[in-house]
Each structure stands twice: as structure tokens, then as C-alpha cells.
Design a protein around this motif. Sequence first.
Motif, short mmCIF file in Angstrom:
data_model
loop_
_atom_site.label_atom_id
_atom_site.label_comp_id
_atom_site.label_asym_id
_atom_site.label_seq_id
_atom_site.Cartn_x
_atom_site.Cartn_y
_atom_site.Cartn_z
N ILE A 196 1.13 -1.05 0.30
CA ILE A 196 0.01 -0.20 0.06
C ILE A 196 0.86 1.06 -0.37
O ILE A 196 2.19 1.66 0.64
CB ILE A 196 -0.88 0.11 1.12
N LEU A 197 0.79 2.33 -1.07
CA LEU A 197 1.41 3.38 -0.70
C LEU A 197 0.14 4.63 -1.03
O LEU A 197 -0.44 4.30 -1.56
CB LEU A 197 2.72 3.49 -1.79
N GLY A 223 3.03 -4.40 3.26
CA GLY A 223 3.82 -3.34 3.23
C GLY A 223 2.90 -2.15 3.37
O GLY A 223 1.86 -1.89 3.00
N TYR A 224 3.10 -1.06 4.25
CA TYR A 224 1.84 0.29 4.23
C TYR A 224 3.34 1.54 4.11
O TYR A 224 3.49 1.23 4.87
CB TYR A 224 1.81 0.55 5.22
N ILE A 273 12.12 1.30 -3.31
CA ILE A 273 12.62 0.61 -3.86
C ILE A 273 13.16 -0.61 -2.69
O ILE A 273 12.84 -2.04 -3.23
CB ILE A 273 13.54 0.76 -5.13
N ARG A 274 13.50 -0.23 -1.59
CA ARG A 274 13.89 -1.39 -1.03
C ARG A 274 13.23 -1.96 -0.37
O ARG A 274 12.37 -3.06 -0.48
CB ARG A 274 14.66 -0.49 0.53
N ALA A 275 12.02 -0.80 0.10
CA ALA A 275 9.86 -2.14 0.23
C ALA A 275 9.61 -3.01 -0.70
O ALA A 275 9.33 -3.59 -0.21
CB ALA A 275 8.94 -0.88 0.59
N LEU A 280 7.91 -8.34 6.31
CA LEU A 280 6.44 -6.83 6.95
C LEU A 280 7.35 -5.99 6.88
O LEU A 280 8.01 -5.21 7.58
CB LEU A 280 6.25 -7.37 8.08
N VAL A 281 6.73 -4.41 5.66
CA VAL A 281 7.27 -3.18 5.35
C VAL A 281 6.35 -2.18 6.32
O VAL A 281 4.96 -2.11 5.79
CB VAL A 281 7.99 -3.04 4.38
N LEU A 282 7.20 -1.62 7.23
CA LEU A 282 6.15 -0.42 7.69
C LEU A 282 6.80 0.70 7.78
O LEU A 282 8.24 0.50 8.36
CB LEU A 282 5.54 -0.56 9.29
N GLN A 283 7.06 2.33 7.21
CA GLN A 283 7.21 2.41 7.85
C GLN A 283 7.36 3.95 8.85
O GLN A 283 6.65 2.81 9.45
CB GLN A 283 6.75 3.84 6.40
#
Length: 210
Positions: A80-81, A100-101, A112-114, A123-126
Motif C-alpha cells: 500500500i502506497l 507493506g504500508y 525500492i527497498r520496500a 513486513l514493511v512499515l514506514q
Amino acid sequence: MIRILLAEDQSMVRQGLKMMIETAADLRVTGQAVNGKEALECCEKNVYDIVILDIRMPEMNGLEAARIIHSRWPNCKILILTTFNDEKYALEALRSGANGYMLKDAEPADLIRAIRSCLDGGLVLQDNVAAKVMPNLINQNEVKKLDPSITARELTIIELIGAGLSNKEIATQLNLSIGTVKNHITIVLDKLRLRDRTQIAIYAIRHHIV
């Protein structure tokens, strides 16, 4: 080549993101959609490694699209972006099957890393999103005792998933093959009756494993 579907209703933003993503030689935006409905139509016709979804789009929003994509094409990763740094949106995204979010103000290298982390099972969370989401997860009244059937090795893997590590990173840290890590994760999913790695990560947080 990594095949990416980009769903974003604003044409200029979509083209800007495409250019940003494709600065990485192996990343290609092979499909574009202006809403969730078009994203589903694209998925029915083509195969993608990852789908990047905005939240607010006409006809069908990104969260609804994420739920359907995760259900129909479970091997396709979802990122999700969005512009919304909102814990409710982020939590709903994770529960919808997103891997990811990220916020649209992220640096190109971080985006790109996400993408790569999602593809690798992470699992990607800023950071500024995670700062809102984690306390919400920890303070929920759904904390239960750990399942007694979980072994020490499985508990370690749950902990590392909760910390956001990918399968490759877990394998390296534990000196295991990626296949062995995947087998452990499959067993954990079965024991805990969970759907995917995202739910394992949420389980880890709720049970204070991380």
C-alpha cells in the motif's frame, strides 16, 4: 525481471512512481490501473509479482482490492502506497493481506527497498507509520497465552518475522536454508491457524514476543 502492477488514480503521480521504480534495472511496471476494479481486471489477465495500491481510488479503493487480490492470488505481494499516515488505515491494510504500508513522501531508495523486502517475505512499515501502529497492536485486548505446541525454534522465527525480517534474513541469522525457514513458517501458520506472514507478525506483537 520483477513484474509490478501500479494502481493509482492520478496520472501524473502514477507516471512519476513508474519512473522512480524503474530506476532499478530489474523492476518493471508491466501493468497500470486507475482504481481497484481495474487492478483486479489486470490480475485476471496477467501475472504480477507485486501490486502497489493507493488507498483512495474511485469505484474500488485499495484496501478492498487488497483483500480480493490476497484471496485470489496469494502469491502476489501487496504494497500500500498512500498519503495517509493513519494507524486505522495501516491496520486495515495489514488485515487485508498487505505486505507493506508506505507513504508517498518516501525517498525513492526507500520505496525500492520496500518493494524488495515485500517480495522477499518481509513486513514493511514506514517508521512514522510503525510508530502509530505498534502501540495500537500491543494494547489491543486480544492478547492470549502462547500456543503450547510452538517449539523454541518456531518461537524464534515468529519473533524474527515480528521484527520485520525476510525469509532470507531469517535463514542467514539462524544458519538455515530458506526452504527450512519456509517449512517452519508453514507449520506455524497451521498451528496458529493464521493466513500469512503478516498475521504471524501481528501475532508476535500482540503476544509481546517482540
